[in-house]
Design a protein around this motif. Structure first.
Motif, PDB file in Angstrom:
ATOM      1  N   ASP A  11       0.803  -1.310  -0.135  1.00 41.84           N
ATOM      2  CA  ASP A  11       0.046  -0.124  -0.160  1.00 41.84           C
ATOM      3  C   ASP A  11       0.784   1.267   0.043  1.00 41.84           C
ATOM      4  N   GLU A  13       0.746   3.928  -1.564  1.00 41.61           N
ATOM      5  CA  GLU A  13      -0.120   4.991  -1.592  1.00 41.61           C
ATOM      6  C   GLU A  13      -0.406   5.702  -0.074  1.00 41.61           C
ATOM      7  N   LYS A  14      -0.310   4.650   0.780  1.00 39.06           N
ATOM      8  CA  LYS A  14      -0.573   4.920   2.275  1.00 39.06           C
ATOM      9  C   LYS A  14       0.599   5.302   3.127  1.00 39.06           C
ATOM     10  N   GLU A  17       1.126   8.530   5.052  1.00 36.57           N
ATOM     11  CA  GLU A  17       0.188   8.658   6.320  1.00 36.57           C
ATOM     12  C   GLU A  17       0.866   7.827   7.509  1.00 36.57           C
ATOM     13  N   THR A  45      -2.466  -0.355   4.953  1.00 41.66           N
ATOM     14  CA  THR A  45      -3.822   0.198   5.086  1.00 41.66           C
ATOM     15  C   THR A  45      -4.378  -0.344   6.546  1.00 41.66           C
TER      16      THR A  45
END
Length: 145
Positions: A11, A13-14, A17, A45
């Motif tokens: 993940d 793209e996470k 975060e 995620t």
């Protein structure tokens, strides 16, 4: 990001975060990435879905750092953990019983140890704790919760 890639976390793209609350600290990210591998099979995620900071083995590292703090430094960190928003140097609470000079010295020392964060806002310097440090302090000193 290289650390998370090396640890084989999913993940991508996470990842921002995940990186943000740990302040991009390489050691902290290695520890957290290992925990995510162990508990969530590398799924960032899934780890983020718990909406909590995982300290895990990081708690021992933070404990060592906190053992080296002076009483004044511990008091200031505890106070900052209880504050919801960043504070200025002018906001010394009376219960700390520190002179302005002592307070500034403590803030500078904590900043050098990367335990507090300085933020520029409206031409002022404000100070706060990184989310990981705040969580650790709240966990260790339950009277702040």
């Amino acid at each position: 990001m290289a650390i998370l890639r090396e640890k084989g976390l999913a993940d991508e793209e996470k990842w921002p975060e995940l990186i943000e609350p740990y302040g991009g600290n390489p050691l902290w990210l290695k520890i957290v990435a290992t925990m995510i591998q162990d508990l969530f099979d590398g799924s960032v995620t899934e780890a983020l879905s718990y909406h909590t900071l995982f300290l895990g083995d990081l708690e021992a590292v933070l404990h060592q750092s906190f053992q080296r703090l002076s009483e004044s430094e511990k008091q200031v960190i505890s106070w900052l953990a209880s504050e919801k928003v960043p504070v200025s140097l002018a906001q010394i609470p009376d219960n700390l019983q520190l002179s302005h000079a002592e307070f500034c010295k403590v803030i500078q020392s904590l900043g050098r140890r990367y335990l507090i964060e300085k933020i520029r806002e409206e031409e002022r310097s404000l100070f706060t704790l990184q989310p990981v440090i705040r969580e650790y302090v709240k966990t260790q000193y339950s009277e702040l919760q």
